[in-house]
Write a protein that holds these residues in place. Structure first.
Motif, PDB file in Angstrom:
ATOM      1  N   ILE A  58       0.844  -1.203   0.000  1.00 15.40           N
ATOM      2  CA  ILE A  58       0.000   0.000   0.000  1.00 15.40           C
ATOM      3  C   ILE A  58       0.873   1.245   0.000  1.00 15.40           C
ATOM      4  O   ILE A  58       0.663   2.169  -0.786  1.00 15.40           O
ATOM      5  N   ARG A  59       1.888   1.253   0.870  1.00 14.60           N
ATOM      6  CA  ARG A  59       2.750   2.430   0.971  1.00 14.60           C
ATOM      7  C   ARG A  59       3.534   2.634  -0.318  1.00 14.60           C
ATOM      8  O   ARG A  59       3.726   3.772  -0.771  1.00 14.60           O
ATOM      9  N   TYR A  60       3.981   1.534  -0.928  1.00 17.81           N
ATOM     10  CA  TYR A  60       4.740   1.636  -2.178  1.00 17.81           C
ATOM     11  C   TYR A  60       3.886   2.264  -3.278  1.00 17.81           C
ATOM     12  O   TYR A  60       4.344   3.163  -3.997  1.00 17.81           O
ATOM     13  N   VAL A  61       2.660   1.807  -3.411  1.00 16.71           N
ATOM     14  CA  VAL A  61       1.784   2.332  -4.457  1.00 16.71           C
ATOM     15  C   VAL A  61       1.446   3.801  -4.191  1.00 16.71           C
ATOM     16  O   VAL A  61       1.508   4.642  -5.096  1.00 16.71           O
ATOM     17  N   ALA A 185      -1.837  16.310  11.408  1.00 15.08           N
ATOM     18  CA  ALA A 185      -1.207  17.595  11.122  1.00 15.08           C
ATOM     19  C   ALA A 185      -1.379  17.938   9.643  1.00 15.08           C
ATOM     20  O   ALA A 185      -1.546  17.057   8.806  1.00 15.08           O
ATOM     21  N   PRO A 186      -1.361  19.236   9.303  1.00 20.08           N
ATOM     22  CA  PRO A 186      -1.406  19.628   7.888  1.00 20.08           C
ATOM     23  C   PRO A 186      -0.284  18.927   7.117  1.00 20.08           C
ATOM     24  O   PRO A 186       0.862  18.895   7.564  1.00 20.08           O
ATOM     25  N   SER A 187      -0.621  18.325   5.982  1.00 18.15           N
ATOM     26  CA  SER A 187       0.365  17.549   5.227  1.00 18.15           C
ATOM     27  C   SER A 187       0.247  17.857   3.739  1.00 18.15           C
ATOM     28  O   SER A 187      -0.537  18.714   3.331  1.00 18.15           O
ATOM     29  N   HIS A 188       1.012  17.130   2.953  1.00 14.26           N
ATOM     30  CA  HIS A 188       1.027  17.351   1.508  1.00 14.26           C
ATOM     31  C   HIS A 188       0.062  16.413   0.781  1.00 14.26           C
ATOM     32  O   HIS A 188       0.147  16.277  -0.442  1.00 14.26           O
ATOM     33  N   ALA A 197      -8.402   8.309   4.548  1.00 12.35           N
ATOM     34  CA  ALA A 197      -7.509   7.536   5.411  1.00 12.35           C
ATOM     35  C   ALA A 197      -8.089   7.385   6.814  1.00 12.35           C
ATOM     36  O   ALA A 197      -8.015   6.308   7.415  1.00 12.35           O
ATOM     37  N   LEU A 198      -8.665   8.457   7.342  1.00 11.51           N
ATOM     38  CA  LEU A 198      -9.259   8.393   8.675  1.00 11.51           C
ATOM     39  C   LEU A 198     -10.432   7.411   8.713  1.00 11.51           C
ATOM     40  O   LEU A 198     -10.576   6.623   9.642  1.00 11.51           O
ATOM     41  N   ARG A 199     -11.260   7.469   7.685  1.00 11.41           N
ATOM     42  CA  ARG A 199     -12.382   6.514   7.627  1.00 11.41           C
ATOM     43  C   ARG A 199     -11.857   5.078   7.574  1.00 11.41           C
ATOM     44  O   ARG A 199     -12.361   4.189   8.260  1.00 11.41           O
ATOM     45  N   GLY A 200     -10.844   4.872   6.740  1.00 12.13           N
ATOM     46  CA  GLY A 200     -10.284   3.532   6.610  1.00 12.13           C
ATOM     47  C   GLY A 200      -9.679   3.020   7.904  1.00 12.13           C
ATOM     48  O   GLY A 200      -9.810   1.842   8.245  1.00 12.13           O
ATOM     49  N   ALA A 201      -9.021   3.900   8.643  1.00 15.91           N
ATOM     50  CA  ALA A 201      -8.364   3.491   9.889  1.00 15.91           C
ATOM     51  C   ALA A 201      -9.368   3.187  10.996  1.00 15.91           C
ATOM     52  O   ALA A 201      -9.099   2.370  11.876  1.00 15.91           O
ATOM     53  N   LEU A 202     -10.536   3.843  10.942  1.00 18.00           N
ATOM     54  CA  LEU A 202     -11.512   3.696  12.029  1.00 18.00           C
ATOM     55  C   LEU A 202     -12.600   2.671  11.748  1.00 18.00           C
ATOM     56  O   LEU A 202     -13.276   2.232  12.681  1.00 18.00           O
ATOM     57  N   LEU A 252      -0.948   7.504   4.946  1.00 20.16           N
ATOM     58  CA  LEU A 252      -0.601   8.918   4.813  1.00 20.16           C
ATOM     59  C   LEU A 252       0.905   9.140   4.825  1.00 20.16           C
ATOM     60  O   LEU A 252       1.669   8.333   5.363  1.00 20.16           O
ATOM     61  N   ASP A 253       1.316  10.262   4.263  1.00 18.80           N
ATOM     62  CA  ASP A 253       2.708  10.678   4.286  1.00 18.80           C
ATOM     63  C   ASP A 253       3.146  10.936   5.731  1.00 18.80           C
ATOM     64  O   ASP A 253       2.336  11.280   6.595  1.00 18.80           O
TER      65      ASP A 253
END
Length: 405
Positions: A58-61, A185-188, A197-202, A252-253
């Motif tokens: 996942i991270r690689y893609v 935190a604010p990210s790129h 990502a938040l929905r997926g994690a929860l 996430l980054d």
């Protein structure tokens, strides 16, 4: 698992191309897949067996920037990961990334007619996914509004929202409740990716073996309310939070640096708003205190819970007591600070402090006299000890080098 309509579209495209096709969500999580055409690789086989891709895949893609793609491209294969090259189409509708359609293509030899067929089917897949998302969003909006009400400041609104939650069956009337706040935190990341990502994690915690949950997600944070028949142990909530952090680190980054705050264990839905306020404080602790490893728990914060009630603009070096600042700036200040901290943590016990520091009691007495002479405070006096102990706690929260006068 994807809908029957998506599965039919994928199978039809794969048959036309004689290549394996898969649809993933924006987090590269498996939705549906075609049958094999002799082009399966270890990544595809593991994904089908497990129902998901490995975190490193996942991270690689995602590191290829696919979440920001607006047109198809190739994801290069990686022999170390067991990944063959894939042709990837970002599935977008009205600017939103709905998922990724991937076609195994080790030789990058897709013809114009084949890419045209992929584009045609991708448009149909995106339309189907968008229709399904609208239905999900409608349900989610109602849940978010009720969650906002039950955690809000108005007692009347809380009571109304609580009754609606129970009447709708979203949550049972359980005796215990706990709120977890996740902050990013604010990210790129591209627009919408953090929410996804938040929905997926929860999502795995909306219903577990021991709890029922309700989640609300916004661009930079999420709130998870869980109710259960027995009060959850600290170890259970810590393990749950660690899994959420691990998932977000995958999706996430690194600049997103997610932190979690766990509130106190309240008396059912009626007390969930209290747990929510405590979770916000615990999240501040997680952000300020690296030793917490990005997970703060209200019930473990102790005196930090009081200090963190101060607004950010007030939580600065001016709170450090002058005697402590003098000590920190003195010659040998670091050693004396260590001695003072250990002495206070051991409730002023000379034998236990000397043992912890692995020094002779005579040396300890000498250091304590130095501390008293430099600070002008009496370590046998409870109020003086409290001043220094709270000062050290503030210093821990600030995480800064020794201040100067």
């Amino acid at each position: 698992m994807g809908s029957h309509a998506l599965q039919e579209l994928v199978e039809d495209l794969a048959a036309r191309l004689r290549r394996s096709v898969v649809i993933d969500d924006p987090l590269v999580r498996f939705i549906c897949s075609s049958r094999h055409f002799g082009d399966e690789d270890p990544v595809r086989i593991r994904s089908l067996l497990q129902g998901r891709a490995d975190a490193e895949i996942i991270r690689y893609v995602l590191d290829q920037g696919v979440a920001q793609w607006h047109k198809p491209g190739y994801i290069e294969g990686n022999a170390d990961l067991g990944l063959l090259t894939r042709y990837c189409v970002p599935l977008r509708r009205r600017g939103h990334l709905l998922g990724l359609l991937m076609v195994v293509s080790p030789d990058k030899a897709l013809t114009p007619s084949e890419t045209e067929a992929i584009d045609e089917v991708s448009a149909s897949v995106a339309a189907q996914m968008y229709a399904e998302q609208i239905e999900d969003d409608a349900e989610g909006t109602s849940a978010r509004e009720l969650l906002s009400g039950v955690l809000g400041e108005s007692p009347t609104a809380r009571a109304v929202a609580q009754q609606q939650i129970l009447d709708s069956g979203l949550l049972p009337d359980a005796p215990h409740a706990v709120v977890t706040v996740v902050q990013v935190a604010p990210s790129h990341e591209p627009p919408g990716q953090v929410e996804v990502a938040l929905r997926g994690a929860l999502e795995g915690f909306r219903r577990t073996r021991t709890a029922h949950g309700l989640a609300s997600v916004s661009p930079e944070r999420a709130v998870l309310l869980q109710v259960c028949e027995r009060a959850p142990a600290c170890e259970e909530l810590t393990a749950q939070s660690a899994r959420i952090v691990e998932a977000l680190d995958t999706y996430l980054d690194a600049s997103a640096a997610p932190v979690l705050g766990i509130g106190g264990r309240g008396a059912g839905l009626a007390d969930a708003w209290t747990s929510y306020g405590q979770a916000l404080v615990a999240a501040r602790a997680a952000r300020r205190m690296p030793e917490l490893k990005r997970v703060g728990d209200w019930e473990k914060l102790g005196e930090f819970a009081v200090l963190l009630q101060l607004p950010d603009h007030a939580l600065n070096e001016s709170l450090l007591p002058k005697p402590l600042r003098t000590l920190l700036g003195a010659t040998g200040g670091q050693r004396l600070e260590e001695t003072l901290r250990c002495f206070l943590e051991h409730a002023g016990s000379i034998p236990r402090t000397a043992e912890a520091l692995q020094i002779h009691r005579t040396s300890l007495y000498y250091r304590l006299r130095q501390i008293q002479e430099i600070t002008g405070l009496d370590l046998d006096h409870g109020a003086d000890r409290l001043v220094l102990h709270l000062g050290l706690r503030v210093r821990d929260l600030l995480g800064s080098p020794a201040p100067t006068e």
